[in-house]
Write a protein that holds these residues in place. Sequence first.
Motif, short mmCIF file in Angstrom:
data_model
loop_
_atom_site.label_atom_id
_atom_site.label_comp_id
_atom_site.label_asym_id
_atom_site.label_seq_id
_atom_site.Cartn_x
_atom_site.Cartn_y
_atom_site.Cartn_z
N THR A 138 1.00 -1.32 -0.10
CA THR A 138 -0.08 0.16 -0.03
C THR A 138 0.84 1.26 0.03
O THR A 138 0.59 2.39 -0.58
CB THR A 138 -0.88 -0.14 1.24
OG1 THR A 138 -1.74 -1.15 1.07
CG2 THR A 138 -2.04 1.40 1.35
N LEU A 139 1.82 1.12 0.83
CA LEU A 139 2.73 2.43 0.89
C LEU A 139 3.64 2.75 -0.46
O LEU A 139 3.61 3.71 -0.87
CB LEU A 139 3.71 2.23 2.09
CG LEU A 139 4.73 3.45 2.31
CD1 LEU A 139 3.77 4.89 2.74
CD2 LEU A 139 5.66 3.14 3.37
N ILE A 183 2.72 1.54 -3.45
CA ILE A 183 1.76 2.10 -4.35
C ILE A 183 1.49 3.65 -4.14
O ILE A 183 1.48 4.28 -5.31
CB ILE A 183 0.28 1.32 -4.42
CG1 ILE A 183 0.69 -0.09 -5.07
CG2 ILE A 183 -0.62 2.01 -5.39
CD1 ILE A 183 -0.49 -1.09 -4.79
N GLY A 184 1.42 4.17 -3.13
CA GLY A 184 1.04 5.48 -2.47
C GLY A 184 2.15 6.19 -3.26
O GLY A 184 1.97 7.32 -3.90
N TRP A 211 2.38 6.43 -7.00
CA TRP A 211 1.14 7.23 -7.31
C TRP A 211 1.54 8.64 -7.21
O TRP A 211 1.28 9.42 -8.42
CB TRP A 211 -0.18 6.69 -6.77
CG TRP A 211 -1.48 7.19 -7.39
CD1 TRP A 211 -1.60 8.26 -8.20
CD2 TRP A 211 -2.61 6.42 -7.57
NE1 TRP A 211 -2.96 8.44 -8.65
CE2 TRP A 211 -3.66 7.27 -8.03
CE3 TRP A 211 -3.13 5.28 -7.04
CZ2 TRP A 211 -4.87 6.96 -8.44
CZ3 TRP A 211 -4.38 4.99 -7.26
CH2 TRP A 211 -5.10 5.85 -7.89
N CYS A 269 0.40 4.05 6.26
CA CYS A 269 0.35 3.42 4.97
C CYS A 269 -0.79 3.77 4.12
O CYS A 269 -1.15 4.28 2.82
CB CYS A 269 0.55 2.09 5.02
SG CYS A 269 2.21 1.60 5.71
N GLU A 270 -2.10 3.60 4.80
CA GLU A 270 -3.41 3.63 4.10
C GLU A 270 -3.72 5.22 3.73
O GLU A 270 -4.31 5.40 2.71
CB GLU A 270 -4.58 3.22 4.74
CG GLU A 270 -4.40 1.26 4.72
CD GLU A 270 -5.48 0.88 5.49
OE1 GLU A 270 -6.43 1.49 6.00
OE2 GLU A 270 -5.59 -0.39 5.73
N THR A 306 -1.67 7.49 3.35
CA THR A 306 -0.55 7.96 2.33
C THR A 306 -1.04 7.44 0.92
O THR A 306 -1.02 8.58 -0.06
CB THR A 306 0.69 7.31 2.38
OG1 THR A 306 1.34 7.76 3.55
CG2 THR A 306 1.68 7.80 1.18
N LEU A 307 -1.69 6.34 0.81
CA LEU A 307 -2.19 5.98 -0.51
C LEU A 307 -3.53 6.80 -0.76
O LEU A 307 -3.78 7.25 -1.92
CB LEU A 307 -2.54 4.48 -0.46
CG LEU A 307 -3.00 3.93 -1.91
CD1 LEU A 307 -2.65 4.31 -3.10
CD2 LEU A 307 -3.42 2.43 -1.70
N ALA A 328 -2.54 10.27 -2.37
CA ALA A 328 -2.35 9.87 -3.61
C ALA A 328 -3.72 9.87 -4.32
O ALA A 328 -4.20 10.59 -5.30
CB ALA A 328 -1.73 8.83 -4.07
N VAL A 329 -4.59 8.86 -3.92
CA VAL A 329 -5.75 8.72 -4.74
C VAL A 329 -6.92 9.93 -4.49
O VAL A 329 -7.35 10.18 -5.62
CB VAL A 329 -6.64 7.48 -4.19
CG1 VAL A 329 -8.06 7.09 -4.87
CG2 VAL A 329 -5.63 6.08 -4.28
N THR A 367 -12.81 7.89 -3.68
CA THR A 367 -11.85 7.31 -2.90
C THR A 367 -12.44 6.65 -1.76
O THR A 367 -11.89 5.38 -1.43
CB THR A 367 -10.75 8.44 -2.02
OG1 THR A 367 -10.27 9.04 -3.22
CG2 THR A 367 -9.77 7.93 -1.24
#
Length: 197
Positions: free
Chosen positions: A35-36, A38-39, A42, A117-118, A120-121, A125-126, A135
């Motif tokens: 998750t981190l 990918i964040g 992204w 982690c969550e 950040t993504l 980002a999202v 989101t």
Amino acid sequence: MKKFDIRNIKLKTISVDQLDDRMLLINLYATQAITLVIGFVWLLFQHRNPFFLFSAANSLDYLYWGVGLAAAAIAADLLAARFIPDEANDDGGVNERIFGNRPIWHIVLLSLIVAICEETLFRGAVQYHIGPYWTSIIFATIHVRYLRHWIPTGLVFGISYALGWIYIKTGTLWAPITAHFLIDLIMGLVIRFRREE
């Protein structure tokens, strides 16, 4: 030489009860690391520096927003647990397995890692790309253990939307991280000490 055939790959579905504690933790930490990453990727594709998300806030107002949202979310969750039958609030035993026998320091660590982690993504980002509503739909969907019942799914969606809203309101990722951390920590401690009783 034997040819590789992708059609021969078979995926096996297992339940949380089939995982031992070590495998459960490895899975949890691995998914948070993914998750981190990918964040961060992204954010880089958005031409934004991931580390700027973690710069110090100008004031401590974000703490009020984070603590306030956490208190509201915990109150809503506890009310739901009190008035809604257990089978309609069931997550398949995942939270019980994660927090039930864990030492307090490990619950704190897990809650912090998951929050950073969550958020950040999803918020960092999202949300920047598609806004808080979509989101929150994605956020509720990845919490797949709740999807069997609409009440926990609705709670996750609502909390996610509120996390996105306080991020917009405060302008700092530390507000949703604080709220997410406190929600996971307090609910994890509730599960831990309820089991002891």
